[in-house]
Each structure stands twice: as C-alpha cells, then as structure tokens.
Motif scaffolding. Structure first.
Motif: not given
Lengths: 152, 82
Positions: A81, A92-93, A122, A124, B79-82
C-alpha cells in the motif's frame, strides 16, 4: 509469513505479482487485486494524497494478513500500500494471495480488501481545482465486514 | 505522560499531529472530554464523536478502553484505505 510493504514510491504491479507468484512452490492458484486512483465525478482530480499512521499501518496490515492465513488454506499472502501524493491512474495498492486451489485465494483476497479498506489506518484526500477534500468512509465498506463476521 | 497523535481532518482541526499530555483520564472517552474542555478548537474537533475512531498503542479500541499503562493514543476519522 505474509509480506507487507508500505511505501511512498510508485511500483510495477506486474513485476510485484511475478515476484510473488515466482516464490510459490506449493500453490496452484494466485489471485491479485490492484487499487487505482480514479478521477472524481467532475473529472478534475489533480492528485490524491494518502496519509497514514506509521507503525500502526504495518501492524494492522500484518494482523489482517495473519487472519486471512488462519481462515483459509493459503500458501502465502502479500499486501503493498502506498502513501503520499499520487496522480489519476496511478496504482495505490495491491494484494495477492496464493493457495492450492482457487477458491481460498479468491475469498482471502476479498477478505483482505474488505478489512484493509476500513481497518488499516489510511486516509485519502482528493485535490481538485475546487480545493482539497477528505474522502468519506462509505457505509457499504463497513457493511462489507459483516459477511466475514457471521459464520465465516 | 501520554503521547497523542491526530490524523486527517482531526489533525487539521486540532492544529497539530502530535502532542504530549499529562492526564488522569481513566478511559479514551474521559480523555476526549478532557480535550474538549480545553478550548473551542478542541471542542469543535471532537464535536462529532460518532465520526472519530481511537487507537491505544496502535491498536483500534472502543471509547470505553482503559488508558492505564498506555503510551500512545491516536484519534482519527474512519479509515479510507484500499
């Protein structure tokens, strides 16, 4: 042992996938998913910035990957990531899973993505001509976790 | 002494990414109340606790989590990953 990489630099998803697949000796199936920076509805995304929590990020990703290894018959798992600034179309990942048969690799890859979206630290931010805005978490992302919690 | 970390819009509203505090708070919820009582900036940053998540020593926790022995507490939006 699952491999976890957190980095700011761009990466070549094909090269990373070949590297992951190349080290498997007992797997007949490799599944991967890649997340790419998409443009906003108005079509004027200049960049995306991803903030993270150094230390907790690696721990949270390792925990999610270990959980996947426990729940499915996996030979291996991989999560990469990025953080920092990236442009539209950049990767991104990615996640990759390896197993003897495909069902485990597919299910585990989905599990990794569902958990990673709302349990890895994370955040954004989208930068457009109108300014910068934090991406809001979606209820669907939280709902996606429930299917793994009931009976899974 | 506890090290506090803030991320994303919470960091922007508080105005810093980290600070060290002396606190008697027994739980995460108590600590939030202490911070809100500091000034208008903190009160605004923590006004919608439903939109805030917390971690103690880098593990996601509920607001009733105890702070005994904690070294680092972090606050951030979902959280807002991915």
């Amino acid at each position: 042992m699952p491999e976890i990489i957190v980095q700011a630099e761009t990466f070549d998803m094909g090269a990373m996938l070949n590297r992951f697949a190349g080290r498997q000796v007992n797997a007949g199936a490799v599944v991967s998913f890649s997340g790419i920076v998409r443009d906003v509805a108005t079509g004027d995304l200049n960049a995306m910035e991803i903030e993270h929590y150094p230390g907790m990020t690696e721990r949270a990703l390792a925990k999610i990957a270990d959980e996947a290894m426990d729940r499915w018959s996996l030979a291996d798992a991989f999560i990469l990531h990025r953080h920092g600034r990236m442009g539209p179309g950049e990767t991104i990942m990615m996640v990759a899973t390896a197993s003897r048969h495909r069902a485990d690799a597919f299910a585990a890859a989905e599990f990794l993505m569902d958990y990673l979206k709302s349990r890895a630290p994370f955040w954004k931010k989208e930068l457009t001509s109108d300014g910068a805005a934090w991406v809001e978490a979606r209820d669907e992302d939280e709902d996606a976790l429930s299917r793994w919690q009931s009976g899974g | 002494m506890i090290e506090l970390r803030y991320f994303a819009w919470l960091r922007e509203r508080v105005g810093t990414g980290h600070e060290t505090v002396e606190t008697e708070a027994a739980t995460v919820a108590d600590l939030i109340e202490e911070l809100k009582a500091r000034d208008e900036g903190y009160a605004f940053a923590f006004s919608d606790t439903g939109a805030i998540r917390a971690a103690v020593d880098q593990e996601l926790v509920a607001f009733d989590a105890p702070l005994a022995g904690a070294r680092e507490v972090a606050f951030f939006p979902p959280m807002t990953g991915g």
